[in-house]
Design an enzyme around this catalytic site. Structure first.
Site, PDB file in Angstrom:
ATOM      1  N   SER A 124       0.791  -1.230   0.000  1.00  0.00           N
ATOM      2  CA  SER A 124       0.000   0.000   0.000  1.00  0.00           C
ATOM      3  C   SER A 124       0.825   1.283   0.000  1.00  0.00           C
ATOM      4  O   SER A 124       1.572   1.529  -0.920  1.00  0.00           O
ATOM      5  CB  SER A 124      -0.952  -0.048   1.186  1.00  0.00           C
ATOM      6  N   HIS A 125       0.743   2.053   1.090  1.00  0.00           N
ATOM      7  CA  HIS A 125       1.425   3.348   1.153  1.00  0.00           C
ATOM      8  C   HIS A 125       2.869   3.204   1.635  1.00  0.00           C
ATOM      9  O   HIS A 125       3.582   4.196   1.739  1.00  0.00           O
ATOM     10  CB  HIS A 125       0.666   4.275   2.086  1.00  0.00           C
ATOM     11  N   ASP A 299      -2.342   6.650  -3.102  1.00  0.00           N
ATOM     12  CA  ASP A 299      -1.176   5.926  -2.580  1.00  0.00           C
ATOM     13  C   ASP A 299      -0.731   4.829  -3.550  1.00  0.00           C
ATOM     14  O   ASP A 299      -1.247   4.726  -4.668  1.00  0.00           O
ATOM     15  CB  ASP A 299      -1.461   5.357  -1.183  1.00  0.00           C
ATOM     16  N   ASP A 301      -1.164   1.644  -3.985  1.00  0.00           N
ATOM     17  CA  ASP A 301      -2.155   0.742  -4.584  1.00  0.00           C
ATOM     18  C   ASP A 301      -3.460   1.463  -4.912  1.00  0.00           C
ATOM     19  O   ASP A 301      -4.468   0.821  -5.234  1.00  0.00           O
ATOM     20  CB  ASP A 301      -2.407  -0.469  -3.676  1.00  0.00           C
ATOM     21  N   ASP A 303      -5.772   2.971  -3.277  1.00  0.00           N
ATOM     22  CA  ASP A 303      -7.024   2.927  -2.516  1.00  0.00           C
ATOM     23  C   ASP A 303      -7.173   4.142  -1.597  1.00  0.00           C
ATOM     24  O   ASP A 303      -8.258   4.431  -1.119  1.00  0.00           O
ATOM     25  CB  ASP A 303      -7.184   1.603  -1.742  1.00  0.00           C
ATOM     26  N   ARG A 304      -6.076   4.870  -1.362  1.00  0.00           N
ATOM     27  CA  ARG A 304      -6.181   6.083  -0.545  1.00  0.00           C
ATOM     28  C   ARG A 304      -6.254   7.312  -1.429  1.00  0.00           C
ATOM     29  O   ARG A 304      -5.812   7.288  -2.581  1.00  0.00           O
ATOM     30  CB  ARG A 304      -4.945   6.242   0.328  1.00  0.00           C
ATOM     31  N   LYS A 399     -11.531   0.601  -0.125  1.00  0.00           N
ATOM     32  CA  LYS A 399     -11.544   2.040  -0.317  1.00  0.00           C
ATOM     33  C   LYS A 399     -11.017   2.337  -1.715  1.00  0.00           C
ATOM     34  O   LYS A 399     -10.370   1.489  -2.325  1.00  0.00           O
ATOM     35  CB  LYS A 399     -10.762   2.747   0.765  1.00  0.00           C
TER      36      LYS A 399
HETATM   37  C1  VG1 Z   1      -3.592   2.085   8.433  1.00  0.00           C
HETATM   38  C2  VG1 Z   1      -4.742   3.043   8.620  1.00  0.00           C
HETATM   39  C3  VG1 Z   1      -6.058   2.323   8.370  1.00  0.00           C
HETATM   40  C4  VG1 Z   1      -6.029   1.686   6.982  1.00  0.00           C
HETATM   41  C5  VG1 Z   1      -4.825   0.778   6.859  1.00  0.00           C
HETATM   42  C6  VG1 Z   1      -4.675   0.194   5.474  1.00  0.00           C
HETATM   43  O1  VG1 Z   1      -3.683   1.064   9.389  1.00  0.00           O
HETATM   44  O2  VG1 Z   1      -4.742   3.610   9.902  1.00  0.00           O
HETATM   45  O3  VG1 Z   1      -7.109   3.241   8.504  1.00  0.00           O
HETATM   46  O4  VG1 Z   1      -7.207   0.952   6.761  1.00  0.00           O
HETATM   47  O5  VG1 Z   1      -3.645   1.512   7.141  1.00  0.00           O
HETATM   48  O6  VG1 Z   1      -4.566   1.174   4.500  1.00  0.00           O
HETATM   49  P1  VG1 Z   1      -2.787   1.078  10.731  1.00  0.00           P
HETATM   50  O7  VG1 Z   1      -3.135  -0.194  11.415  1.00  0.00           O
HETATM   51  O8  VG1 Z   1      -1.370   1.205  10.292  1.00  0.00           O
HETATM   52  O9  VG1 Z   1      -3.228   2.282  11.496  1.00  0.00           O
HETATM   53  V1  VG1 Z   1      -3.675   0.874   3.109  1.00  0.00           V
HETATM   54  O10 VG1 Z   1      -3.971   2.054   2.003  1.00  0.00           O
HETATM   55  O11 VG1 Z   1      -2.116   0.920   3.755  1.00  0.00           O
HETATM   56  O12 VG1 Z   1      -4.089  -0.680   2.659  1.00  0.00           O
HETATM   57 CO    CO Z   2      -3.354   1.632   0.071  1.00  0.00          CO
END
Ligand code: VG1
Ligand code: CO
Length: 582
Positions: A124-125, A299, A301, A303-304, A399
């Protein structure tokens, strides 16, 4: 046609293969150890009902980060070994997380059947490259992340695994669309490589009024900019914003997907989306040019999303509230009304106020998108969001960054519909300020302390839980720090009971609730790959119209001080400042 036999390969368990908030994320160096990926994939196959594996079709793709191509070949062979009949792969192994969800839900094969699940290869990010992160997660038949009942089982399997199944097949060329057929022990196994964007584009066209967005984008008053941070979103941005909606090529920043995200941190926030932030007139290194009216980023992937106006930041908590408040009028998909709305616990209560005004069903769930899926499947929720730059709807079960941008463009187009050729544009900032004037403003900030010593982070959390046993004691400390904050009237650890399946999730964040609706929330991240990340969420509600235009940092200063001292942040972590403030 190549053929192969199923092979059983001996293996031994690895520690720490527990999926977090969104899949398993580790350093590439960890993932590339012999059998590491294989163990996790086999443990996933073993956790699924056998009819979702044998004879089934799976999607395998991701954000294209370093090690994805190798991982895709490994998973294809293991799918064949586990009796999967067919694997769908986006061209070059690319599919954004929302596109995977769309493909699982919408795409129909030549034989009339759909996919029963997907492996998504992304962290992801988190940054990518040989020294950075890789990740994998499994999504179910509804296109949403596997629920905790499955991820717990996957983890349990990883602790006991003895062998995995695979077939020695030649590498599949995933750079071109087309079907490759193999013979595996008398049956056929196919790999179908397809265009990464078409299913998703089709879905977006069925949700939004592209014509009205196209009109907005062609108006000389409206200027637009999108930054994919070299994530997979770039592929979709070109197709949708430029080819379908007529935006200029020059409005796209960093839209070529790269294995290492160009060395950057593909996280759409004010710290990491530097170029966009500067272009929008929001940083010290502002460009000379007049900033665009609208800017957005996604981000790795995709989704953000981050939504910006000219010299103006929209908090994600406000964004979802504003989308919910305007969806029915501005977005055809919602024209018959919203079924309900939902947010994650640490997300501000801006959405709650909209839900109350519009008399909508409302849900508060733990962090992580998997909790929204059940509500959506049960027809209880249309729009949902998280403070962490995640916004989406029941069109899929993830998302969706590009969707959020299209939602905002739809709202701006709607607000300007009678005046598209006129002189004064209703801007992003106008829309947000009007929203605050109607519903009140939730001042909001999040402090992240990344890569903190895991033991120290646990101690900090334990001390905060400990403190909760006596509210009078808490209030004495709070008043000692700052006398003009409201009384603490509640303190607990958030626990969630899923209203659809009754499952219970405990320890989902430590909360301190104040009499005026202010909140402090502390959580440990479940997506990091090194040490611990402490997240501190701070929120304050202001209804008084004369007080809604303050600087957020100034409005929140007393609560920030209370949070840092109450948690003894510096004492526990040794940090005098957070890594990221949003
Ligand atoms: C973080 C965010 C959460 C989000 C998750 C996955 O998780 O706080 O809101 O759903 O990332 O997003 P955490 O446990 O690190 O707080 V993504 O775009 O990284 O799949
Ligand atoms: Co993501």
């Amino acid at each position: 046609m190549s053929s192969g036999q199923i092979k059983r390969v001996q293996t031994t368990p690895f520690d720490g293969q527990k999926p977090g908030t969104s899949g398993l994320r580790k350093k590439v160096k960890v993932f590339t150890q012999p059998n590491y990926l294989q163990n996790f994939v086999q443990s996933t196959f073993n956790a699924l009902p056998s009819d979702k594996v044998k004879g089934a079709r799976l999607v395998v793709s991701g954000d294209g980060r370093y090690f994805s191509k190798e991982a895709i070949q490994i998973i294809i062979k293991m799918a064949a070994g586990n009796g999967v009949k067919s694997v769908w792969v986006g061209q070059n192994g690319l599919l954004s997380t929302p596109a995977v969800s769309a493909v699982v839900r919408e795409r129909v094969g030549a034989d009339g059947s759909k996919a029963s699940g997907a492996f998504i290869l992304t962290a992801s990010h988190n940054p990518g490259g040989p020294n950075e992160d890789f990740g994998i997660k499994y999504n179910m038949e509804n296109g949403g992340p596997a629920p905790e009942s499955i991820t717990n089982k996957i983890y349990e399997n990883t602790t006991q695994i003895k062998e995995y199944l695979t077939v020695d097949l030649p590498e599949v060329d995933i750079t071109k669309p087309g079907v490759t057929t193999f013979e595996v022990e008398g049956g056929t196994f196919t790999v179908d490589v397809f265009d990464s964007a078409s299913d998703y584009v089709k879905l977006m066209k069925s949700i939004f009024d592209f014509e009205s967005i196209r009109k907005l984008l062609s108006s000389p008053k409206f200027t637009f900019c999108f930054d994919a941070l070299h994530g997979v979103g770039g592929a979709y941005a070109k197709r949708i914003f430029v080819e379908e909606l007529g935006a200029k090529e020059s409005s796209l920043l960093n839209c070529v997907p790269k294995e290492d995200f160009g060395g950057g941190h593909p996280d759409p926030n004010l710290t990491y989306a530097k170029e966009l932030v500067a272009r929008m007139g929001l940083s010290k290194s502002n460009t000379q040019d007049e900033p665009p009216e609208f800017g957005a980023a996604a981000d790795g992937d995709a989704d953000r999303n981050m939504i910006l106006g000219k010299r103006f930041f929209v908090t994600p908590s406000d964004s979802v509230a504003i989308i919910a408040a305007n969806a029915v009028e501005a977005i055809p998909y919602f024209s018959t009304g919203l079924k309900g709305v939902a947010r994650s616990m640490p997300t501000s209560a801006a959405l709650d106020v909209v839900a109350k005004h519009l008399n909508l069903k409302f849900f508060e769930v733990p962090t992580g998108w998997k909790f929204f899926g059940n509500l959506m499947d049960a027809g209880l929720c249309s729009v949902c969001g998280e403070e962490s730059f995640g916004t989406g709807s029941d069109h899929i079960r993830e998302k969706d960054g590009i969707w959020a941008v299209l939602a905002w463009l739809s709202i701006i187009a709607f607000k300007n519909k009678d005046n598209i050729g006129g002189d004064k544009l209703v801007t992003v900032e106008d829309i947000v300020r009007k929203h605050w004037a109607t519903y009140g403003r939730h001042y909001y900030t999040r402090y992240d302390y990344e890569n903190v010593d895991a033991g120290k982070a646990k101690d900090l959390m334990a001390s905060l839980v400990n403190l909760q046993s006596s509210l009078p004691e808490v209030n004495k400390i709070v008043k000692g720090i700052c006398s003009d904050v409201a009384n603490v009237v509640g303190a607990d650890e958030f626990e969630y009971k899923d209203s659809v399946d009754g499952s219970i999730s405990k320890h989902q964040g430590i909360r301190y609730l104040f009499e005026d609706g202010s909140r402090l929330v502390f959580r440990l991240s479940g997506t990091g790959s090194e040490g611990a990340t402490i997240r501190l969420y701070i929120e304050q509600y202001e209804k008084d119209p004369s007080k809604i235009s303050r600087e957020s940092s100034e409005a929140l200063a007393p609560l920030v001080e209370v949070a840092l001292k109450l948690s003894k942040m510096q004492e526990f972590t040794g940090r005098s400042a957070p890594t990221v403030i949003t």
